[in-house]
Design a protein around this motif. Structure first.
Motif, short mmCIF file in Angstrom:
data_model
loop_
_atom_site.label_atom_id
_atom_site.label_comp_id
_atom_site.label_asym_id
_atom_site.label_seq_id
_atom_site.Cartn_x
_atom_site.Cartn_y
_atom_site.Cartn_z
N GLN A 1 0.82 -1.19 0.00
CA GLN A 1 0.00 0.00 0.00
C GLN A 1 0.87 1.26 0.00
OE1 GLN A 1 -2.48 0.45 3.42
NE2 GLN A 1 -4.00 1.65 2.33
N THR A 2 1.99 1.18 0.66
CA THR A 2 2.85 2.35 0.76
C THR A 2 3.61 2.59 -0.54
OG1 THR A 2 3.17 1.86 3.11
CG2 THR A 2 4.74 3.38 2.07
N VAL A 3 4.23 1.54 -1.07
CA VAL A 3 5.08 1.76 -2.25
C VAL A 3 4.29 1.75 -3.55
CG1 VAL A 3 7.10 0.77 -1.10
CG2 VAL A 3 5.64 -0.69 -2.50
N GLY A 4 3.03 1.32 -3.48
CA GLY A 4 2.23 1.27 -4.70
C GLY A 4 2.24 -0.13 -5.29
N GLN A 5 1.29 -0.35 -6.21
CA GLN A 5 1.09 -1.71 -6.69
C GLN A 5 2.33 -2.30 -7.32
OE1 GLN A 5 -1.96 -2.08 -9.62
NE2 GLN A 5 -2.07 -4.30 -9.44
N TYR A 6 3.09 -1.52 -8.02
CA TYR A 6 4.30 -2.05 -8.64
C TYR A 6 5.56 -1.48 -8.02
CZ TYR A 6 1.13 -3.89 -12.11
OH TYR A 6 0.12 -4.59 -12.73
N GLY A 7 5.41 -0.89 -6.84
CA GLY A 7 6.58 -0.32 -6.20
C GLY A 7 7.47 -1.36 -5.55
N ASP A 8 7.04 -2.60 -5.59
CA ASP A 8 7.86 -3.63 -4.98
C ASP A 8 8.86 -4.22 -5.96
OD1 ASP A 8 5.75 -6.62 -5.27
OD2 ASP A 8 6.12 -4.94 -6.64
N ARG A 9 8.90 -3.70 -7.19
CA ARG A 9 9.74 -4.34 -8.18
C ARG A 9 10.37 -3.33 -9.12
NH1 ARG A 9 5.54 -8.23 -10.47
NH2 ARG A 9 5.23 -8.34 -8.22
N ILE A 10 11.49 -3.73 -9.67
CA ILE A 10 12.13 -2.94 -10.73
C ILE A 10 12.33 -3.84 -11.94
CG2 ILE A 10 13.27 -1.35 -9.14
CD1 ILE A 10 15.82 -2.97 -9.44
N LEU A 11 12.34 -3.24 -13.10
CA LEU A 11 12.44 -4.00 -14.35
C LEU A 11 13.78 -3.74 -15.02
CD1 LEU A 11 8.85 -3.34 -15.79
CD2 LEU A 11 9.62 -5.15 -14.23
N PHE A 12 14.18 -4.66 -15.86
CA PHE A 12 15.50 -4.60 -16.49
C PHE A 12 15.37 -4.74 -17.99
CE2 PHE A 12 18.07 -4.97 -12.68
CZ PHE A 12 17.21 -5.57 -11.77
N ASP A 13 16.39 -4.24 -18.66
CA ASP A 13 16.49 -4.48 -20.10
C ASP A 13 16.93 -5.91 -20.34
OD1 ASP A 13 17.81 -1.18 -20.85
OD2 ASP A 13 15.75 -1.91 -20.62
N PHE A 14 16.79 -6.33 -21.61
CA PHE A 14 17.14 -7.70 -21.96
C PHE A 14 18.61 -7.98 -21.66
CE2 PHE A 14 16.79 -11.72 -23.78
CZ PHE A 14 17.85 -11.93 -24.65
N ASP A 15 18.86 -9.09 -20.99
CA ASP A 15 20.20 -9.55 -20.67
C ASP A 15 20.99 -8.53 -19.84
OD1 ASP A 15 23.08 -10.84 -22.47
OD2 ASP A 15 22.00 -11.60 -20.72
N SER A 16 20.28 -7.66 -19.13
CA SER A 16 20.95 -6.60 -18.39
C SER A 16 20.60 -6.69 -16.91
CB SER A 16 20.55 -5.23 -18.94
OG SER A 16 20.90 -4.20 -18.03
N TYR A 17 21.44 -6.14 -16.09
CA TYR A 17 21.14 -6.00 -14.67
C TYR A 17 21.43 -4.58 -14.20
CZ TYR A 17 26.16 -7.03 -14.27
OH TYR A 17 27.51 -7.02 -14.41
N GLU A 18 21.37 -3.68 -15.15
CA GLU A 18 21.59 -2.27 -14.82
C GLU A 18 20.35 -1.67 -14.16
OE1 GLU A 18 25.39 -1.99 -16.35
OE2 GLU A 18 24.26 -0.16 -15.95
N ILE A 19 20.60 -0.83 -13.19
CA ILE A 19 19.52 -0.14 -12.48
C ILE A 19 19.48 1.30 -12.96
CG2 ILE A 19 18.77 0.66 -10.22
CD1 ILE A 19 19.71 -1.86 -9.03
N ALA B 1 17.46 5.22 -13.47
CA ALA B 1 16.96 6.25 -12.55
C ALA B 1 15.57 5.88 -12.03
CB ALA B 1 16.94 7.60 -13.24
N GLU B 2 14.75 5.38 -12.90
CA GLU B 2 13.40 5.00 -12.48
C GLU B 2 13.47 3.89 -11.44
OE1 GLU B 2 10.97 4.19 -15.84
OE2 GLU B 2 9.46 3.16 -14.63
N ASP B 3 14.36 2.94 -11.68
CA ASP B 3 14.54 1.87 -10.70
C ASP B 3 14.99 2.43 -9.37
OD1 ASP B 3 16.01 -0.24 -13.27
OD2 ASP B 3 13.91 0.02 -12.68
N ARG B 4 15.90 3.40 -9.44
CA ARG B 4 16.41 3.95 -8.17
C ARG B 4 15.29 4.61 -7.40
NH1 ARG B 4 21.18 4.69 -11.24
NH2 ARG B 4 20.54 6.74 -12.00
N ALA B 5 14.43 5.30 -8.10
CA ALA B 5 13.32 5.95 -7.40
C ALA B 5 12.44 4.91 -6.72
CB ALA B 5 12.50 6.77 -8.40
N THR B 6 12.18 3.82 -7.43
CA THR B 6 11.39 2.76 -6.83
C THR B 6 12.07 2.19 -5.60
OG1 THR B 6 10.57 2.19 -9.04
CG2 THR B 6 10.28 0.55 -7.28
N LEU B 7 13.34 1.94 -5.73
CA LEU B 7 14.07 1.36 -4.61
C LEU B 7 14.17 2.34 -3.44
CD1 LEU B 7 16.84 -0.53 -6.60
CD2 LEU B 7 14.93 -1.54 -5.35
#
Lengths: 448, 260, 176
Positions: free
Chosen positions: C63-81, C83-89
């Motif tokens: 409820q606090t982080v939002g429905q998808y605030g519990d996750r971050i997404l990645f590009d194909f074959d990547s594990y780079e985080i 800016a959007e991911d950082r905001a989520t985290l």
């Protein structure tokens, strides 16, 4: 005086290449879609014709496997099916021939079989022994030469009657091709069912032709990538039991299971060394995955790779001296070979696109892999040359070799799998029947 | 809480309890034959399967190296019945021609079969090129007494091509592997006057590659197979049978790389 | 036997509804629908029937982080985080700071277009990337456990770019 004529009689020995190919040709890759310079494998030989009439019995008797009369026909059907599966033979099965009378087993009616078009003939018999076991005799003949090529007898318990048929087919295969067969073998794999978001995966084992299928786990926990120990007494695999992903050992006779090593880190991708003494595996530590090996009897794992990036998928050469593996240390998934102690690591794949899941053939002459650009199964020599793509049409990954190095089984389907088989020389493929879906197959050695 | 709420609450608790009990008993596990990891019922053939339970019958012994001269088959072991034999087996096929040493089948007399081993009579026989005969100046049927002391080179070449054409037409089997085509096999072939096979003597296998050794045995089979399948050769000129370099006996090399 | 078990189970399930017949106005209104538990989270409970999620619970977190605030997404074959991911985290880190006793599991996932073992390693990379960032934002490493599911648990079981993008993820899972 005599003078020898260097009389060389010219004739074509086999209707190869230009002549009839029984197997469908594999489509070459589309150069517009990828830039790989590889050559698609072509069918190379026509098929060996062989007659497989129903086998008689010296005396009809009921056994735990059924009546010996019925068994005689079933054994012939299995032999014909095995030879047909290999894509190297064109058998004339028992349904197309009259059954062999018992006295003719060792004295064939050659004209009859010659008229059927067969150039080879296998006859045999099934007999119930007083101790309850079965004897299956198997005789191979050359029809044109009217001579016997080889024979063998197999004594089996009734529950193993199919193995006698498979060993007969192996005998025929070896005599007519010079190579060992692969019919008396098993497959361990992951049986899949359920919704794609939450597949129920169970370890399962079966004869290579799908018979005698049984589950080894109950599906409560996801299991992946099972592999036989070369002595076939143990299976190693990866489990998510209690949400602790790690490599386990499963003793086939006792059913006992234990972790390979004690570690908080995820371990996966296990494979045995050819002498069954070591297991090479991958371990992920803080985002970096490397390859280790550890004695099966226990001890400290020895780290073999130390590169930043993902090193995984180790597979031993048949002499145990080298290990092929995949690594993205260079920026993309590629194949590397190292000595079994981790030294002398060198890259062997250089074609366009990535390569993964390398597996060394039991013959030592080829390495099978998944070409990740397009997801097809291919083979290359251990020095990286001679790359050939074996499959087309549809996602494929995860090859495993037949023990004679002439066929490969693999998974079709990226997330809901089915088992498929491809003959390396001809490229002919067919689906392997399983009760549910299937993935991660591993082929056993010939059973002893 | 009033009484209705209490009742509802109580029923709810009981219902929860029942459901938890059912789940705890694990009756809703995934359907299918749950095989607990108990002992797998694998039974191996305890004998390595090398028990030769096959009845004793005459076998083929690969003639390695110098084979005896072509002649009647010797030392053919008698072929007894299969060990648990309700009826004796039929006697082996009687062949019109002498069996090659490799086969070692006993030559017997009449075979109690309506179809004696005369498949050769139905085999293809080569038809002569009448032009060639005219060139050779010979009639294949008559017993000519004009046998020349020596054949000319052209005559030898013509004989050779007659034989080659005969062998090209018969059935062939595939190689055990494409790379086996590098293996060549030498035989010495003897023909009877009527063109049927008198004998075939294995001379040698030509193979330099140790990796191909496993195919050698099969290649010998295939060479012999051609010799057996492609004889008799009909229509060869009789007067060139017995002369030096004639077709009574000749070396033959099975070379699968030679394309038709 | 199975049929009987099924009937009993259905009866038991139905009886669960018996406690829901409220005759009086509840003290508080139940939370608005749509802010609730993620559909693919394996939770069977709906928290406190009469009010807001329990503080420190998964429902509270979502409820606090939002429905998808519990996750971050990645590009194909990547594990780079990115800016959007950082905001989520950052949002996750904030909540974790407010509930210092909560321990989390960080899952790493890959889409289906990859070989099985490589994807296990890639999932581990992604989970560790998220964990490392959270650690840099003050979350104690002892509170975070990492597990890679490779390609075994797709969020969207379809074979298209949109589904694959959703499946290349790292999810921070709070216990219920």
């Amino acid at each position: 005086m005599k003078s020898l004529f260097p009389l060389t009689l010219a004739f074509a020995m086999l209707a190869s290449a230009a002549a009839a190919q029984e197997a469908p040709a594999v489509q070459p890759p589309n150069p517009a879609q990828d830039d790989e310079p590889v050559r698609v494998s072509e069918g190379v030989t026509s098929q060996i014709s062989i007659a497989v009439p129903a086998m008689p019995t010296p005396g009809a008797a009921d056994t735990a496997a059924g009546n010996t009369e019925a068994l005689g026909r079933q054994v012939a059907e299995i032999v014909a099916a095995d030879l047909r599966n290999s894509e190297l033979f064109a058998p004339i099965g028992p349904g197309q021939l009259r059954p062999t009378p018992y006295p003719q087993v060792s004295a064939p009616d050659y004209p009859y079989f010659s008229a059927s078009g067969a150039q080879n003939l296998v006859q045999g018999y099934v007999q119930a022994n007083p101790d309850g076991r079965l004897t299956v005799g198997c005789y191979l003949y050359d029809v044109a030469a009217q001579s016997q090529l080889t024979r063998e007898g197999f004594v089996v318990s009734p529950r193993d009657w199919r193995r006698a048929a498979h060993r007969c087919a192996d005998m025929i295969f070896a005599r007519l091709t010079g190579e060992g067969g692969y019919f008396d073998t098993r497959i361990v794999y992951v049986s899949e069912t359920g919704p794609a978001r939450r597949r129920v995966k169970r370890l399962a084992i079966m004869d290579y032709d799908g018979a005698n299928h049984r589950f080894l786990t109950n599906g409560q926990w996801t299991v992946l990538t099972p592999r036989f120990a070369p002595n076939q007494q143990t299976i190693t695999f990866m489990t998510y039991e209690n949400e602790r992903p790690r490599v386990m050992l499963y003793e086939i006779d006792s059913g006992q299971t234990r972790p390979l090593i004690q570690s908080p880190h995820m371990t996966f991708a296990p494979r045995y060394s050819p002498d069954s003494r070591f297991i090479v595996f991958s371990m992920a530590v803080n985002g970096n995955t490397d390859i280790y090996r550890v004695p099966v009897s226990g001890g400290t794992p020895q780290r073999l790779t130390n590169a930043p990036g993902i090193d995984t998928g180790g597979s031993y050469s048949p002499d145990g001296g080298r290990i092929v593996f995949e690594s993205d240390r260079g920026g993309s998934q590629q194949l590397y070979v190292m000595d079994a102690d981790g030294s002398n690591q060198r890259r062997i794949s250089f074609g366009g696109g990535g390569y993964g899941t390398p597996v060394w053939s039991p013959r030592g002459d080829l390495i099978a892999f998944t070409k990740t650009g397009g997801f097809r199964i291919g083979v290359m020599a251990p020095d990286g040359g001679g790359e050939r793509i074996l499959t087309s049409g549809g996602y494929a990954e995860g090859p495993t070799w037949a023990p004679n190095g002439r066929a490969v089984m693999f998974t079709r389907g990226a997330s809901s799998g089915q088992l498929w088989y491809v003959d390396v020389a001809s490229g002919a493929t067919r689906r392997v029947p399983t009760p549910l879906g299937g993935s991660d197959p591993a082929w056993s050695p010939l059973r002893n | 809480m009033d009484r209705t709420e209490t009742t509802g609450f109580g029923v709810s608790v009981i219902g929860h309890g029942a459901l938890l009990a059912i789940l705890a008993l694990g009756l809703f596990k995934a359907a299918g034959p749950p095989a607990p990891p108990g002992a797998m019922e694998v039974s191996f053939v305890d004998e390595a399967g090398l028990t030769s339970a096959a009845p004793e019958i005459s076998t083929e012994a690969p003639a390695i190296g110098a084979a005896p001269d072509v002649g009647p088959v010797e030392d053919a072991a008698s072929a007894p019945a299969p060990t648990p034999a309700p009826t004796p087996p039929q006697a082996p096929v009687a062949r019109e021609s002498v069996a090659p040493p490799e086969r070692q089948q006993p030559r017997t007399q009449a075979r109690p079969s309506p179809r004696p081993g005369t498949g050769q009579q139905t085999r293809r026989s080569i038809r002569n090129d009448s032009n060639l005969l005219a060139f050779l100046g010979t009639d294949p049927v008559s017993q000519s007494h004009r046998a020349p002391a020596q054949m000319t080179g052209e005559q030898r070449a013509s004989i050779r091509s007659l034989i080659a054409r005969a062998l090209m037409r018969c059935q062939r089997q595939p190689l055990p592997a494409p790379e086996a085509a590098a293996i060549r096999v030498d035989y010495r072939v003897s023909l009877n006057r009527d063109g049927s096979l008198a004998g075939a003597e294995f001379v040698r296998v030509r193979n330099d590659d140790p990796a191909l050794e496993k195919y050698e045995r099969r290649m010998r089979d295939l060479a012999l197979n051609v010799i057996n399948a492609c004889t008799p050769i009909r229509g060869l000129p009789a007067e060139f049978y017995d002369v030096p370099g004639g077709w009574r006996q000749f070396p033959y090399q099975f070379d699968p790389r030679t394309v038709r | 036997m199975k049929k009987l078990t099924g009937l009993v189970a259905i009866a038991a399930a139905l009886s669960l509804t018996a406690g829901c017949a409220n005759r009086r106005t509840p003290d508080q209104l139940p939370p608005e629908p749509g802010n609730g538990v993620e559909a693919d989270a394996d939770s069977g409970q709906d928290g406190n029937v009469t009010g807001a999620p329990v503080p420190g619970s998964r429902a509270d977190f979502l409820q606090t982080v939002g429905q998808y605030g519990d996750r971050i997404l990645f590009d194909f074959d990547s594990y780079e985080i990115d800016a959007e991911d950082r905001a989520t985290l950052d949002g996750q880190a904030t909540w974790l700071a407010q509930h210092p006793t909560v321990r989390v599991t960080i899952e790493g996932h890959a889409d289906e277009r990859g070989t099985r073992e490589y994807n296990l390693a890639l999932g581990d990379r992604r989970a560790n990337a998220a964990r490392a960032y959270l650690e840099s934002r003050g979350v104690s490493p002892g509170r975070m456990q990492v597990i890679s599911w490779g390609k075994e648990r797709p969020a969207v079981p379809e074979s298209n770019e949109a589904a694959w993008a959703q499946n290349r993820r790292s999810v921070t899972v709070v216990p219920e």
